[in-house]
Design a protein around this motif. Structure first.
Motif, short mmCIF file in Angstrom:
data_model
loop_
_atom_site.label_atom_id
_atom_site.label_comp_id
_atom_site.label_asym_id
_atom_site.label_seq_id
_atom_site.Cartn_x
_atom_site.Cartn_y
_atom_site.Cartn_z
N LEU A 248 0.86 -1.19 0.00
CA LEU A 248 0.00 0.00 0.00
C LEU A 248 0.89 1.24 0.00
N ASN A 249 0.81 2.01 -1.08
CA ASN A 249 1.61 3.23 -1.23
C ASN A 249 0.68 4.43 -1.24
N ILE A 250 0.72 5.20 -0.17
CA ILE A 250 -0.08 6.43 -0.09
C ILE A 250 0.86 7.62 0.15
N SER A 251 2.11 7.48 -0.30
CA SER A 251 3.09 8.55 -0.10
C SER A 251 2.69 9.79 -0.87
N GLY A 252 3.03 10.93 -0.32
CA GLY A 252 2.77 12.19 -1.00
C GLY A 252 1.32 12.63 -1.01
N CYS A 253 0.45 11.91 -0.29
CA CYS A 253 -0.96 12.34 -0.17
C CYS A 253 -1.01 13.44 0.90
N GLU A 254 -0.75 14.66 0.47
CA GLU A 254 -0.54 15.75 1.41
C GLU A 254 -1.80 16.18 2.16
N LYS A 255 -2.96 15.78 1.69
CA LYS A 255 -4.21 16.13 2.38
C LYS A 255 -4.71 15.00 3.29
N VAL B 199 4.34 -4.03 2.82
CA VAL B 199 4.94 -2.70 2.66
C VAL B 199 3.86 -1.64 2.83
N LEU B 200 4.11 -0.68 3.71
CA LEU B 200 3.25 0.49 3.85
C LEU B 200 4.11 1.72 3.69
N ASP B 201 3.85 2.51 2.65
CA ASP B 201 4.61 3.73 2.39
C ASP B 201 3.67 4.92 2.49
N ALA B 202 3.82 5.67 3.58
CA ALA B 202 3.02 6.88 3.79
C ALA B 202 3.91 8.11 3.85
N GLY B 203 5.12 8.00 3.34
CA GLY B 203 6.06 9.12 3.36
C GLY B 203 5.51 10.34 2.64
N GLY B 204 5.64 11.50 3.24
CA GLY B 204 5.17 12.73 2.62
C GLY B 204 3.70 13.02 2.84
N ALA B 205 3.00 12.18 3.62
CA ALA B 205 1.62 12.49 4.00
C ALA B 205 1.69 13.46 5.17
N THR B 206 1.96 14.71 4.88
CA THR B 206 2.36 15.68 5.89
C THR B 206 1.28 16.00 6.91
N MET B 207 0.00 15.78 6.57
CA MET B 207 -1.09 16.06 7.50
C MET B 207 -1.42 14.88 8.41
N LEU B 208 -0.76 13.75 8.18
CA LEU B 208 -1.03 12.54 8.97
C LEU B 208 -0.34 12.67 10.32
N LYS B 209 -1.14 12.66 11.38
CA LYS B 209 -0.59 12.93 12.71
C LYS B 209 -0.61 11.72 13.64
N ILE B 210 -1.28 10.66 13.21
CA ILE B 210 -1.37 9.49 14.10
C ILE B 210 -1.58 8.23 13.27
N LEU B 211 -1.01 7.13 13.74
CA LEU B 211 -1.26 5.82 13.16
C LEU B 211 -2.05 5.00 14.18
N PRO B 212 -2.90 4.10 13.71
CA PRO B 212 -3.65 3.26 14.65
C PRO B 212 -2.72 2.43 15.52
N ILE C 107 -3.00 -10.43 15.05
CA ILE C 107 -2.34 -11.50 14.29
C ILE C 107 -1.04 -10.93 13.74
N PRO C 108 0.10 -11.62 13.92
CA PRO C 108 1.38 -11.07 13.44
C PRO C 108 1.33 -10.74 11.95
N LEU C 109 1.70 -9.50 11.62
CA LEU C 109 1.71 -9.06 10.24
C LEU C 109 3.03 -9.46 9.58
N PRO C 110 3.01 -9.69 8.25
CA PRO C 110 4.26 -9.90 7.53
C PRO C 110 4.93 -8.57 7.16
N LEU C 111 4.46 -7.45 7.76
CA LEU C 111 4.96 -6.12 7.41
C LEU C 111 6.48 -6.07 7.56
N GLN C 112 7.16 -5.75 6.43
CA GLN C 112 8.61 -5.70 6.41
C GLN C 112 9.16 -4.29 6.27
N LYS C 113 8.38 -3.40 5.67
CA LYS C 113 8.84 -2.03 5.47
C LYS C 113 7.74 -1.06 5.83
N LEU C 114 8.08 -0.08 6.67
CA LEU C 114 7.15 0.96 7.08
C LEU C 114 7.84 2.31 6.88
#
Length: 564
Positions: free
Chosen positions: A277-284, A300-313, A320-327
């Motif tokens: 999931l790539n949501i990088s650069g979603c500035e709003k 993979v979760l890429d939220a880089g550049g989402a400048t208005m994002l102030k919190i993650l769940p 359940i253990p995620l296979p998430l390797q890159k954040l």
């Protein structure tokens, strides 16, 4: 030439008659063919592959001349040629692959293309003057791959595009179309849909959610999109979604659910296979769904550049253990990492660059290999790092608010430590002789980027230039743990890759490596004895670099109780 089967020519000119000289030829590749059209007597009837890339050909055959039928031809490659029009495709009844990439003079495709009942792959990438695709293209019932990216003059996609029901991959990135045809819903075998960079695209049709085989959807850079179809989460097969640089402000709303709705339809692992999931650069973008971590296949979760994002769940302990390797949450408005992040046991890479509001990091997952927190200027607190036994790179450059880093001496896999721009007081406190002794026992070289205002007295030998020699004590082997090589950029240029070598003048053993260093930056390299050993009687070491604009400083690391 009756036995000739394959012929490759490049930048050559052939004169005379072609009649019967290539009668058994199967494959002809002629780069930069000088002809404006094929000679009328050119007729290798058994030709299977014809490649004429970068040719001067304007049209396949001279006007008013009868064209030949190539019954066995399966591949026609005219990429980057000067074609202004395509041939009568009825002359190629067996064609399977047609490549017209980069034909910048091509303005139209002959209607006869619809007769190619066996065509599997059609490439029109970069045909910048092509304004429309003929409707007959929708008759290509065997077509699996359609590549029309960067056809910037293309005004619209065919209304009946969905008739190409065999299509598995559609690359329509970099176009200027306003909408997609509703018939796209009938592309039941479509696996990959690339719409990246369609900056004028106003919306995605809701019928896109009928693509039950779709695994990859790239809508990155479609900057006019402010919502996504309401049922996009129902595409159970979707593995990769690139939604970077969209105008969405709330991912929940953009998917068509309110905060009060049950999002299990979207996020339960049994119903969605999303891995990237790539949501990088979603500035709003301000909000991510509370059940984000229910995407139990997410790697993979890429939220880089989402400048208005102030919190993650937060992550629940029962998760359940995620296979998430890159954040990647660089350049966001986060003040802290989500609670429970320690449970991401598969996470290898955590990117926090330029999170200027990040105040503290309370806990970290144990199996991280890379942490980059460059430019986190408000960061004051890190957890004890002793549990990060697999960490190879720790980048804390310009984290000017840090006052302590605990557990550095236990990072046994560390290869790169970046402390440039950190407090000189902190650096002096951390980089002790004892730390270097510990690091030299890890058995591999370690690069430490750090300010070096004052060189410790025990690192005494210094030189400016691209070469220096260091005399060794007469008895050294027993207590010797390794060397410290310091390189200080003098700001003569902007810096570049520097190769260097260390040579034992007695044994002639040479160890080579390289590094990148910027203007006014300093680097310390710890070279353990397991890489570069010395024996009693070895009298001199020679250090050579490819960069004369460096100050080089060398020291030796000995056992703690050594008299050296």
């Amino acid at each position: 030439m009756s036995k000739l089967r394959f012929l490759y020519l490049k930048k050559v000119n052939i004169t005379g008659s072609f009649e019967q000289i290539f009668e058994n030829l199967k494959w002809l590749r002629w780069d930069c063919c000088p002809f404006k059209y094929l000679p009328s007597d050119f007729y290798p009837q058994k030709l299977v592959i014809l490649e004429l890339p970068h040719s001067n050909i304007r049209t396949m055959w001279q006007l008013n001349k009868a064209s030949r039928v190539f019954e066995e031809l399966k591949t026609l490659n005219m990429s980057y040629s000067h074609l202004s029009s395509t041939p009568d495709f009825t002359k190629f009844p067996s064609l399977e692959t047609l490549n017209l990439e980069g034909c910048e003079s091509l303005e139209e495709i002959d209607m006869s293309i619809g007769s190619l009942s066996r065509l599997v792959s059609l490439t029109l990438r970069g045909c910048v003057k092509l304004k429309r695709l003929p409707d007959t293209i929708c008759n290509l019932r065997a077509l699996k791959i359609l590549t029309i990216d960067s056809c910037i003059s293309l005004e619209a996609l065919p209304i009946k595009l969905g008739n190409i029901e065999s299509l598995t991959k559609l690359n329509a990135s970099g176009l200027n179309v306003l909408k997609l045809p509703n018939s796209i819903r009938r592309l039941s075998k479509l696996v990959e849909l690339n719409l990246k960079g369609n900056k004028y695209l106003e919306n995605l049709p809701h019928t896109i959610c009928n693509l039950r085989a779709l695994q990859v959807l790239d809508i990155g850079g479609c900057s006019n999109l402010d919502t996504l179809p309401t049922a996009i989460g129902s595409i159970k097969s979707l593995r990769e979604l690139n939604a970077e640089k969209l105008a969405v402000s709330n991912l929940l709303d953009s998917i068509g659910y309110s905060c009060a709705c049950d999002l299990s339809v979207l996020f339960l692992a049994h119903q969605i296979s999303l891995e990237i999931l790539n949501i990088s650069g979603c500035e709003k973008l301000e909000v991510l769904p509370d059940q984000l971590w229910k995407l139990t296949r997410l790697r993979v979760l890429d939220a880089g550049g989402a400048t208005m994002l102030k919190i993650l769940p937060d992550i629940e302990s029962s998760q359940i253990p995620l296979p998430l390797q890159k954040l990647d949450i660089s350049e966001t408005g986060l003040t802290s990492l989500p609670s429970g992040i320690i449970h991401f046991s598969n996470l290898k890479s955590l990117e926090l660059n330029d999170c200027i509001h990040l105040l503290s990091i309370i806990e970290l997952p144990p199996n991280l290999k890379y942490i980059t927190a460059n430019g986190c200027t408000s960061l004051e607190t890190l957890p004890h790092l002793s549990n990060l036994k697999q960490l190879e790179e720790l980048d804390l450059a310009y984290c000017s608010g840090l006052t302590e880093i605990l557990g550095l001496e236990e990072l046994s896999a560390l290869e790169v430590l970046q402390l440039t721009g950190c407090s000189s007081t902190l650096v002096s406190y951390l980089l002790t002789k004892r730390l270097f002794q510990i690091y030299s026992e890890f058995g591999h070289s370690i690069h430490i980027y750090a300010p070096l205002p004052d060189i410790p007295d025990w690192i005494s030998q210094s030189s400016v230039g691209d070469k220096m020699c260091i005399d060794l004590p007469p008895i050294v082997s027993y207590d010797f743990l390794g060397m410290i090589l310091c390189f200080k950029h003098l700001g003569v240029d902007k810096g570049y890759l520097t190769n260097y070598s260390v040579k034992n003048r007695t044994s002639d053993f040479i160890w080579r490596s390289s590094f990148g260093i910027s203007s006014h930056e300093s680097l310390i390299v710890i070279v353990p004895r397991s890489i570069f050993s010395v024996r009693d009687g070895d009298d001199r070491i020679e250090l050579t670099t490819t960069n004369a604009g460096l100050q080089m400083i060398v020291g030796f690391i000995y056992n703690e109780n050594s008299d050296q």
